[in-house]
Scaffold this motif. Structure first.
Motif, PDB file in Angstrom:
ATOM      1  N   ARG A 104     -15.212  -2.234  -1.279  1.00 14.32           N
ATOM      2  CA  ARG A 104     -14.962  -1.383  -2.432  1.00 14.32           C
ATOM      3  C   ARG A 104     -16.263  -0.921  -3.074  1.00 14.32           C
ATOM      4  O   ARG A 104     -16.326   0.152  -3.687  1.00 14.32           O
ATOM      5  CB  ARG A 104     -14.117  -2.153  -3.455  1.00 14.32           C
ATOM      6  N   ILE A 109     -11.740   1.684   0.539  1.00 15.26           N
ATOM      7  CA  ILE A 109     -10.692   1.411  -0.447  1.00 15.26           C
ATOM      8  C   ILE A 109      -9.458   0.780   0.184  1.00 15.26           C
ATOM      9  O   ILE A 109      -8.452   0.582  -0.486  1.00 15.26           O
ATOM     10  CB  ILE A 109     -10.289   2.704  -1.202  1.00 15.26           C
ATOM     11  N   ASP A 166      -6.733   4.858  -6.044  1.00 14.56           N
ATOM     12  CA  ASP A 166      -8.017   4.917  -5.340  1.00 14.56           C
ATOM     13  C   ASP A 166      -8.185   6.242  -4.620  1.00 14.56           C
ATOM     14  O   ASP A 166      -9.285   6.808  -4.581  1.00 14.56           O
ATOM     15  CB  ASP A 166      -8.114   3.763  -4.340  1.00 14.56           C
TER      16      ASP A 166
END
Length: 591
Positions: free
Chosen positions: A386, A529, A542
């Motif tokens: 991430r 993500i 996201d």
């Protein structure tokens, strides 16, 4: 030497046979018997015929010994009866001969047995933390001499040998025979309690749990608990989480004064909802999280591709968290049956344990330092992928960017139930398998009869020419472009997110956005993500924040020209494939 001897004795056995696990464990039981008999300076023959009797005699003769509980656990488990008699005889004779020739160093045998079982294909096998991971965990603790170490759960038994002759306390109650054998063959001083650390913690003081300086453990996998069933008298578990990781970590912290290292699943690190999110928020807000190390896939048997190390520190408040990616090729080598072996762990230790604060906080290709505030902004997601993309400029080559939701409308497709009665309308449902090698969505095969009740939902996810479909479940990141020949009755399947350019979008053609989504930069972001372990998925929020680079009108025109060239190349490839098929089949034409 002992590891090689055990490997040679066992390597010729067929690991696909149902008795293989029993054969490896029997080798451990025989080694324990040989060690105990040698310490008693007794000579006694052993064979398949008298093995059970010999083991029972040993249990009875040691009933007054301090090792009685562990001896009983090792020898009461019947393994010899699960093997063909010739194989049992061969194991006994080989080990006795190796012992007589002075080839067995008992303390090394547990590592050899663990290597055989950890790399075995049978998911029902007992397993323990690999030695190389155990040594890494202890190095991350930076534990000084004279300090105490607490290791609950049987899979953690490898930490005992890695810790050496230092104050180590173990606690577990399950029937992991490999762990019990490892304890009996080891030559380190330790304290052991065969109790359930969650339900009946053994190390207590008046009115409280005993607290140790340091702790480390490899926890059981895929465990879920009902907090009420644990009968906790010490206030360790204030929440009812979905995953057992929270329970394990809560217990570990309740008995630790300084630093802990624990194996956790990626599912717990990635989860951004429920009690897991609240628990991680508590850890972060209190500054307990020092570092997270993403381990190579399949390097811990029970976790397969989902393991990370979580390092917690109560000694000082951490306002930043070190994230280290040890999943790259430099940090692993291939083992047996798909299991990876951690290597070059010293590079991890150097990056995380350097005394220089300036050097320790400096980022590298494998390490990034992220503020607690940023992690909380990301809903406490602790997955390193991430944060690999530190800013939008890096993702877009320095261009100005806009989030995807400002460029396009996002429509989440849902499951459309088949009508059992008279259908209101027929549709064709597109799936990821309908995306061709060129990226276009071909004519869907799946027909749906949708009732009038479900018709509004179907119409909301009806596809239009120029729409982009993004796979958000399973094979995440796969992108398709809906062609101009799209039928009036095509709908997106539930694995898709529909991306439809807004009328006022600065990107004038969806083919340009499609090219970016399928580019290396676009796919890198989509990979970063990704959430989930058993089934990967992308979260809508996201996707909405995905940075999309802005292009001038001239650049967009060049992108469309590039698309036309790419289409021509794909057409040529399709023609060549057709010629290959014709050539293959030319000699095999049937009448």
């Amino acid at each position: 030497m002992s590891r090689d001897v055990i490997a040679r004795i066992i390597q010729d056995l067929d690991s696909s046979q149902g008795w293989y696990i029993s054969a490896v464990l029997l080798a451990g039981q025989i080694s324990c018997w040989l060690k105990l008999k040698k310490s008693e300076q007794q000579s006694e023959s052993l064979s398949c015929v008298n093995l059970k009797t010999a083991f029972q005699t040993l249990i009875e003769s040691s009933s007054e010994s301090s090792q009685s509980p562990i001896i009983e656990k090792v020898f009461q488990d019947d393994r010899i009866s699960k093997l063909p008699e010739p194989l049992g005889t061969q194991l006994i004779e080989s080990l006795i001969e190796a012992d007589q020739r002075g080839l067995l160093n008992y303390s090394e045998i547990p590592k050899a047995l663990a290597e055989q079982l950890n790399h075995c294909q049978d998911d029902q096998r007992p397993w323990v933390l690999p030695d190389e991971v155990a040594r890494l965990m202890l190095s991350l603790l930076e534990r000084p001499k004279g300090s105490s170490l607490y290791c609950p759960f049987s899979q953690s038994v490898t930490l005992l040998a890695a810790a050496g002759a230092r104050q180590t306390t173990l606690e577990f109650c399950d029937s992991n025979l490999l762990a019990s054998i490892s304890l009996l063959l080891g030559d380190n001083t330790y304290t052991q309690s065969f109790t359930d650390p969650l339900k009946q913690p053994a190390y207590v003081e008046p009115g409280a749990l005993q607290r140790f300086d340091y702790s480390a453990c490899c926890t059981p996998t895929k465990q879920r608990y009902r907090v009420n069933d644990l009968n906790d008298l010490y206030g360790r578990f204030p929440e009812q989480p979905l995953y057992g990781d929270v329970i394990h970590i809560r217990h570990l912290m309740s008995q630790t004064l300084k630093r802990s290292a624990v194996v956790v699943s990626s599912a717990m690190l990635q989860r951004t909802k429920g009690k897991e999110k609240a628990f991680k928020y508590w850890l972060l807000e209190n500054g307990f999280v020092r570092a997270i190390i993403k381990l190579p896939s399949c390097c811990i048997p029970g976790y397969r591709n989902t393991a990370s190390l979580l390092v917690l520190d109560r000694q000082e408040k951490n306002d930043k968290v070190i994230l280290f990616d040890a999943s790259k090729a430099y940090f692993h080598q291939s083992g047996k049956n798909g299991l990876q072996v951690l290597r070059n762990a010293d590079a991890i230790v150097e990056a995380l344990c350097n005394n220089s604060a300036e050097k320790a906080s400096k980022d590298s290709p494998n390490k990034i330092t992220v503020s607690v505030a940023e992690i909380i902004e990301n809903d406490t997601n602790l997955d390193i992928s991430r944060y690999r993309q530190t800013n939008n400029q890096k993702a877009s080559g320095g261009r100005q960017t806009l989030p995807l939701f400002e460029v396009a409308e996002l429509i989440r497709a849902q499951a459309l139930p088949q009508s059992s009665g008279s259908p209101a309308r027929h549709f064709l449902e597109a799936a990821p398998a309908d995306i061709t090698l060129s990226g276009e969505v071909m004519h869907p095969d799946k027909a749906l009869a949708v009732s009038s009740q479900s018709l509004p939902r179907a119409l909301s996810q009806k596809l239009k020419a120029g729409d982009i479909v993004l796979t958000i479940k399973g094979n995440t990141g796969k992108v398709g472009l809906v062609p101009s020949i799209c039928g009036d009755n095509w709908v997106a399947g539930q694995a898709f997110q529909i991306i439809r350019l807004r009328p006022d979008s600065p990107i004038k053609d969806s083919r340009i956005l499609f090219q970016y989504l399928t580019s290396e930069a676009g796919q890198h972001y989509l990979n970063s993500i990704r959430s989930g372990t058993s089934v990967a998925f992308l979260q809508t929020r996201d996707i909405q924040q995905m940075p999309i680079p802005m292009m001038t009108s001239e650049e967009q025109s060049l992108a469309l020209q590039s698309w036309q060239e790419i289409k021509k190349i794909h057409a040529e490839i399709a023609l060549l494939r057709e010629k290959i098929d014709q050539q293959h089949n030319a000699l095999w034409i049937s009448d």
